[in-house]
Scaffold this motif. Structure first.
Motif, PDB file in Angstrom:
ATOM      1  N   VAL A   1      67.552  37.843  12.317  1.00 49.19           N
ATOM      2  CA  VAL A   1      66.953  39.176  12.372  1.00 49.19           C
ATOM      3  C   VAL A   1      65.435  39.043  12.356  1.00 49.19           C
ATOM      4  N   LEU A   2      64.744  40.074  12.836  1.00 42.90           N
ATOM      5  CA  LEU A   2      63.287  40.108  12.812  1.00 42.90           C
ATOM      6  C   LEU A   2      62.849  41.015  11.666  1.00 42.90           C
ATOM      7  N   THR A   3      62.328  40.410  10.604  1.00 42.61           N
ATOM      8  CA  THR A   3      61.819  41.169   9.464  1.00 42.61           C
ATOM      9  C   THR A   3      60.491  41.789   9.880  1.00 42.61           C
ATOM     10  N   LEU A   4      60.318  43.086   9.591  1.00 46.58           N
ATOM     11  CA  LEU A   4      59.177  43.837  10.105  1.00 46.58           C
ATOM     12  C   LEU A   4      58.037  43.945   9.094  1.00 46.58           C
ATOM     13  N   GLY A   5      56.825  43.951   9.629  1.00 40.95           N
ATOM     14  CA  GLY A   5      55.635  44.110   8.812  1.00 40.95           C
ATOM     15  C   GLY A   5      54.482  44.626   9.647  1.00 40.95           C
TER      16      GLY A   5
ATOM     17  N   GLN B   1      63.531  45.411  -0.922  1.00 40.12           N
ATOM     18  CA  GLN B   1      64.121  45.931   0.312  1.00 40.12           C
ATOM     19  C   GLN B   1      63.107  45.829   1.444  1.00 40.12           C
ATOM     20  N   VAL B   2      63.606  45.492   2.636  1.00 41.21           N
ATOM     21  CA  VAL B   2      62.769  45.332   3.817  1.00 41.21           C
ATOM     22  C   VAL B   2      63.463  45.950   5.025  1.00 41.21           C
ATOM     23  N   ALA B   3      62.683  46.210   6.059  1.00 42.02           N
ATOM     24  CA  ALA B   3      63.215  46.684   7.334  1.00 42.02           C
ATOM     25  C   ALA B   3      63.258  45.503   8.295  1.00 42.02           C
ATOM     26  N   ALA B   4      64.301  45.485   9.135  1.00 38.29           N
ATOM     27  CA  ALA B   4      64.437  44.401  10.110  1.00 38.29           C
ATOM     28  C   ALA B   4      65.183  44.883  11.340  1.00 38.29           C
ATOM     29  N   VAL B   5      64.851  44.290  12.483  1.00 39.08           N
ATOM     30  CA  VAL B   5      65.615  44.519  13.709  1.00 39.08           C
ATOM     31  C   VAL B   5      66.826  43.596  13.637  1.00 39.08           C
TER      32      VAL B   5
ATOM     33  N   VAL C   1      67.717  48.614   6.958  1.00 39.22           N
ATOM     34  CA  VAL C   1      67.154  48.207   5.681  1.00 39.22           C
ATOM     35  C   VAL C   1      68.118  47.242   5.008  1.00 39.22           C
ATOM     36  N   GLY C   2      67.559  46.241   4.363  1.00 40.40           N
ATOM     37  CA  GLY C   2      68.354  45.281   3.614  1.00 40.40           C
ATOM     38  C   GLY C   2      67.586  44.810   2.400  1.00 40.40           C
ATOM     39  N   THR C   3      68.292  44.165   1.496  1.00 37.49           N
ATOM     40  CA  THR C   3      67.683  43.628   0.284  1.00 37.49           C
ATOM     41  C   THR C   3      67.646  42.111   0.370  1.00 37.49           C
ATOM     42  N   ILE C   4      66.485  41.548   0.134  1.00 35.59           N
ATOM     43  CA  ILE C   4      66.346  40.089   0.117  1.00 35.59           C
ATOM     44  C   ILE C   4      67.108  39.554  -1.089  1.00 35.59           C
ATOM     45  N   VAL C   5      68.050  38.661  -0.837  1.00 35.08           N
ATOM     46  CA  VAL C   5      68.821  38.074  -1.928  1.00 35.08           C
ATOM     47  C   VAL C   5      68.397  36.636  -2.213  1.00 35.08           C
TER      48      VAL C   5
ATOM     49  N   VAL D   1      57.343  45.930   5.713  1.00 38.40           N
ATOM     50  CA  VAL D   1      57.751  47.329   5.772  1.00 38.40           C
ATOM     51  C   VAL D   1      58.864  47.500   4.744  1.00 38.40           C
ATOM     52  N   THR D   2      58.625  48.386   3.779  1.00 34.02           N
ATOM     53  CA  THR D   2      59.537  48.566   2.654  1.00 34.02           C
ATOM     54  C   THR D   2      59.700  50.053   2.375  1.00 34.02           C
ATOM     55  N   PRO D   3      60.928  50.538   2.120  1.00 38.24           N
ATOM     56  CA  PRO D   3      61.071  51.949   1.744  1.00 38.24           C
ATOM     57  C   PRO D   3      60.377  52.223   0.410  1.00 38.24           C
ATOM     58  N   THR D   4      59.883  53.438   0.233  1.00 30.80           N
ATOM     59  CA  THR D   4      59.181  53.786  -1.008  1.00 30.80           C
ATOM     60  C   THR D   4      60.139  54.101  -2.146  1.00 30.80           C
ATOM     61  N   ALA D   5      61.424  54.263  -1.848  1.00 27.26           N
ATOM     62  CA  ALA D   5      62.457  54.452  -2.864  1.00 27.26           C
ATOM     63  C   ALA D   5      63.670  53.648  -2.417  1.00 27.26           C
ATOM     64  N   GLY D   6      64.500  53.248  -3.361  1.00 27.52           N
ATOM     65  CA  GLY D   6      65.685  52.478  -3.024  1.00 27.52           C
ATOM     66  C   GLY D   6      66.631  53.271  -2.136  1.00 27.52           C
ATOM     67  N   VAL D   7      67.165  52.625  -1.124  1.00 26.86           N
ATOM     68  CA  VAL D   7      68.124  53.244  -0.206  1.00 26.86           C
ATOM     69  C   VAL D   7      69.288  52.268  -0.021  1.00 26.86           C
ATOM     70  N   PRO D   8      70.460  52.758   0.419  1.00 23.64           N
ATOM     71  CA  PRO D   8      71.600  51.857   0.592  1.00 23.64           C
ATOM     72  C   PRO D   8      71.335  50.811   1.678  1.00 23.64           C
ATOM     73  N   ASN D   9      71.702  49.566   1.390  1.00 25.72           N
ATOM     74  CA  ASN D   9      71.582  48.493   2.385  1.00 25.72           C
ATOM     75  C   ASN D   9      72.365  48.848   3.631  1.00 25.72           C
ATOM     76  N   GLY D  10      71.779  48.552   4.785  1.00 30.71           N
ATOM     77  CA  GLY D  10      72.416  48.813   6.067  1.00 30.71           C
ATOM     78  C   GLY D  10      72.016  50.126   6.693  1.00 30.71           C
ATOM     79  N   GLY D  11      71.266  50.965   5.964  1.00 32.91           N
ATOM     80  CA  GLY D  11      70.827  52.243   6.529  1.00 32.91           C
ATOM     81  C   GLY D  11      69.963  52.006   7.752  1.00 32.91           C
ATOM     82  N   ARG D  12      70.159  52.847   8.766  1.00 33.83           N
ATOM     83  CA  ARG D  12      69.424  52.703  10.025  1.00 33.83           C
ATOM     84  C   ARG D  12      68.202  53.609  10.056  1.00 33.83           C
ATOM     85  N   LEU D  13      67.095  53.058  10.557  1.00 32.21           N
ATOM     86  CA  LEU D  13      65.860  53.814  10.713  1.00 32.21           C
ATOM     87  C   LEU D  13      66.041  54.874  11.786  1.00 32.21           C
TER      88      LEU D  13
END
Length: 123
Positions: free
Chosen positions: A95-99, A76-80, A27-31, A110-122
């Protein structure tokens, strides 16, 4: 391996758990979100913050149907993060942003439903 965006496609073949673990989804945050007018298909250039260990990575994302450039920073988004970089025109996508496809095949992130720390692994 052929990847299809057909929502009615059959499930992929069964894989082992180690195969799943080989795909590093974070997970990461688009800046930053920028236009990408030279892309063959409508897309945006994204800069995504994956935290201290992975850092900032760039991605090209075909998400222009549901999102505007102003909508994206802070999301926040999920990416490979462990695919090799891919050259898209003059832009290097790291990276491949997922959707998922909506009913018309347009990408929904693909976005977490609550904020999570950047870099967390699925998992």
């Amino acid at each position: 391996m052929h990847v299809t965006h057909d929502p009615a496609a059959l499930p992929a073949p069964t894989i082992g758990f180690d195969d799943f673990l080989a795909v590093d989804i974070r997970v990461g945050t688009i800046v930053e979100a920028l236009p990408f007018p030279e892309a063959r298909k409508p897309a945006f250039k994204l800069v995504i913050d994956f935290g201290a260990v992975i850092g900032l990575r760039k991605s090209s994302a075909q998400i222009t149907e549901h999102y505007t450039l102003a909508d994206l920073p802070g999301r926040q988004v999920a990416a490979v993060v462990n695919f090799p970089p891919r050259q898209i025109g003059k832009f290097l996508s790291e990276v491949l942003t997922l959707g998922f496809p909506d009913a018309d095949g347009k990408v929904v992130l693909v976005t977490p439903t609550a904020g999570v720390p950047n870099g967390g692994r699925l998992f």
